[in-house]
Design an enzyme around this catalytic site. Structure first.
Site, PDB file in Angstrom:
ATOM      1  N   LYS A   1     -28.087   5.533 -21.618  1.00 11.66           N
ATOM      2  CA  LYS A   1     -27.201   6.940 -20.576  1.00 11.66           C
ATOM      3  C   LYS A   1     -28.328   6.870 -19.738  1.00 11.66           C
ATOM      4  CE  LYS A   1     -25.721   9.324 -17.862  1.00 11.66           C
ATOM      5  NZ  LYS A   1     -26.050   9.416 -16.789  1.00 11.66           N
TER       6      LYS A   1
ATOM      7  N   GLU B   1     -34.878  17.074 -26.238  1.00  8.26           N
ATOM      8  CA  GLU B   1     -36.662  16.717 -25.401  1.00  8.26           C
ATOM      9  C   GLU B   1     -35.534  18.037 -24.105  1.00  8.26           C
ATOM     10  OE1 GLU B   1     -39.157  16.627 -26.803  1.00  8.26           O
ATOM     11  OE2 GLU B   1     -38.422  14.742 -28.548  1.00  8.26           O
TER      12      GLU B   1
ATOM     13  N   GLU C   1     -38.194  26.919 -14.868  1.00  4.70           N
ATOM     14  CA  GLU C   1     -39.216  26.022 -14.659  1.00  4.70           C
ATOM     15  C   GLU C   1     -38.217  25.645 -12.998  1.00  4.70           C
ATOM     16  OE1 GLU C   1     -37.173  22.276 -16.609  1.00  4.70           O
ATOM     17  OE2 GLU C   1     -39.146  22.270 -16.780  1.00  4.70           O
TER      18      GLU C   1
ATOM     19  N   CYS D   1     -42.154  16.700 -17.623  1.00  2.00           N
ATOM     20  CA  CYS D   1     -41.287  18.599 -18.500  1.00  2.00           C
ATOM     21  C   CYS D   1     -43.212  19.365 -19.266  1.00  2.00           C
ATOM     22  CB  CYS D   1     -40.501  17.557 -19.159  1.00  2.00           C
ATOM     23  SG  CYS D   1     -41.985  16.544 -20.454  1.00  2.00           S
TER      24      CYS D   1
END
Ligand code: NAD
Length: 498
Positions: free
Chosen positions: A192, A268, A402, A303
């Site tokens: 996906k 993750e 973040e 990331c």
């Protein structure tokens, strides 16, 4: 054959028409049963250039059934390892042969500068398939040291159906980090992609079929996270859910697993990675250049980006001046120009989030030293100036949350102990770096920083041979390296009385 990056080749592909995209289920392209499509907007110029199919729970169910049928048939799961290896190598060959096409398609979808995407997307994807192709026939079971008259054997088996849910940044690379080891271990996969970057992964899936991967072994369902992603996470016949994306979605996936069939969930997630510059760093100019790109490349949408730079007080002013010069001198513009250093922000929605983070930082008292504003190198596109804040304190939102944009927070420190305390003062633990000329200090920091990777005198660039995974709220489980194979296998014991 590998293709070299070439502007003429890129220009010949930049306006190629892209047909309305379909789902790939059981080796066949098909539209969603509802017939719904989602327009694909390029962040380069804000124009719609194709559409993807919007899968719902019924399409997801078809894809999972196809994956299960393929798994149970044994056409991949029980294929001789040497044969599986050949097909995975052929997939890498196909990626290399279509390098330019894949890179340009991905950049049109998510706006990453081509110089970076060229290496990080098809380049990494091909290397990843080759690495796991080579693993297939080199992973042995075990005979354990048992008493006379008994025999203990440990078999490694594929688990079954793996659902891989991936984000819009580096979709080809991150997708391959999941698909390649899952396939190498003999599983079937339902992928996906993000609704914001599905195109290069759809093309990869076609190339896998062309390379001889049997039908139904890799299926792709595109569409929204809330609908297609959620249906996958709750499906009773998915054995493993491997995810890269944001923390809030990661939490939902854990809950979905608990509320369905207790599928394994590997996460993750995000980070707020500290990059620590000591005054004994061998080359401050080099450290500033690499650290700046450690946050600004791909407009901060990485990331492992080093989003908090901690600088020892004695070199703080000098270092911030260097960062400021670099940030204001970067070439931002057309992501498909090979000389562009920073491309587009992936979407207008992400750009708005970045601007909100800037406003919050200013309101909380951080000092804006560069950027902070929208840029307009191409009409209708989403671009943002590399942004630098100093005088950031540990309590500020910018030090804790973040952004996932080109927004850097600089904080001063006095001692090694203080640097360590600041570095670990985060709910995240994804990446980090230390710049120092002292080998002993480097090793002390590597041991003490709570993060999945500690770079020393560099930032980023770790290849497929080493694991990538988060500590604390940055996730669990590892992509890349031989360790990733463990996620996609079951251990089975055979205990024999002789
Ligand atoms: P996201 O969490 O919004 O989306 C990731 C994927 O999850 C997409 O495919 C999305 O459609 C799907 N999704 C969304 N809601 C869902 C739901 N309710 N159920 C199931 N699936 C759902 O993340 P994003 O905005 O695409 O990516 C940015 C985030 O990813 C950042 O937080 C970044 O740090 C993180 N990231 C982490 C790594 C890593 O290796 N640790 C790598 C890249 C990005």
């Amino acid at each position: 054959m590998k293709q070299a990056m070439d502007q003429n080749l890129i220009d010949s592909l930049r306006n190629q028409p892209v047909a309305a995209q379909q789902l790939l289920i059981d080796g066949k392209l098909q539209f969603a049963q509802s017939g719904q499509q989602l327009p694909v907007v390029s962040p380069i110029d804000g124009k719609v250039f194709t559409s993807i199919a919007l899968a719902d729970a019924s399409d997801v169910d078809l894809a999972v059934r196809a994956a299960r049928k393929a798994f149970d048939s044994g056409r991949w799961s029980r294929m001789a390892p040497a044969e599986r290896k050949k097909i995975l190598h052929r997939i890498a060959d196909k990626i290399e042969a279509h390098h330019a096409e894949l890179a340009v398609l991905g950049v049109r979808d998510n706006g990453t500068e081509i110089a970076m995407a060229w290496k990080a997307e098809p380049g990494s994807a091909a290397a990843t398939f080759r690495y796991y192709a080579e693993c297939v026939d080199k992973i042995n079971g075990e005979i354990t040291p048992t008493p006379e008259g008994t025999l203990g054997l440990v078999h490694r088996e594929p688990v079954g159906v793996v659902a891989a849910v991936v984000p819009w940044n580096f979709p080809l690379m991150i997708g391959s980090w999941k698909i390649a080891p899952a396939l190498a271990a003999g599983n079937s996969v339902v992928l996906k992609p993000s609704e914001d970057a599905s195109l290069s992964l759809l093309r990869l899936a076609q190339l896998c079929l062309d390379a001889g991967l049997p039908e139904g072994v890799l299926n792709v369902v595109t569409g929204s996270g809330a609908e297609a992603g959620d249906a996958l996470s709750r499906h009773m016949d998915v054995d493993i859910l491997t995810f890269t994306g944001s923390g809030p979605v990661g939490r939902r996936l854990l809950m979905a697993s608990a509320q369905s069939n207790l599928k394994r969930v590997y996460l993750e997630l995000g980070g707020k990675s500290p990059n620590i510059v000591f005054d004994d760093a061998p080359d401050l100019a080099h450290a500033a250049k690499v650290s700046a790109m450690g946050i600004y490349r791909n407009s901060g949408q990485v990331c492992v980006a080093g989003t908090r730079i901690l600088v020892q007080r004695s070199v703080h002013e000098e270092f911030v001046d260097r960062l400021q010069k670099i940030a204001t001198g970067l070439r931002i513009g057309d992501p498909l120009d090979v000389t562009t250093e920073i491309g587009a922000v992936s979407s207008a929605r992400q750009l708005a989030k970045n601007l909100e983070a800037v406003e919050t930082a200013v309101n909380e008292g951080a000092r804006l030293r560069a950027g902070g504003q929208v840029l307009h190198p191409i009409q209708g596109g989403s671009y943002m100036a590399p942004t630098l804040f100093d005088a950031v304190t540990p309590q500020m939102t910018l030090a804790r949350e973040e952004v996932f944009g080109p927004v850097l927070a600089v904080m001063p420190f006095e001692t090694e102990a203080e640097a360590l305390q600041l570095a670990n003062d985060s709910v995240y633990g994804l990446a980090s770096a230390v710049w120092t000329g002292s080998l002993s200090r480097a090793h002390r920091m590597v041991r003490s920083i709570k993060a999945g990777v500690v770079h020393v005198n560099t930032y980023g660039g770790a290849d497929v041979t080493v694991p990538l995974g988060g500590m604390k709220q940055s996730g669990n489980g590892h992509d890349k390296s031989m360790h990733a194979i463990d996620k996609y296998q079951d251990l089975k014991t055979a205990w024999l009385q002789l």
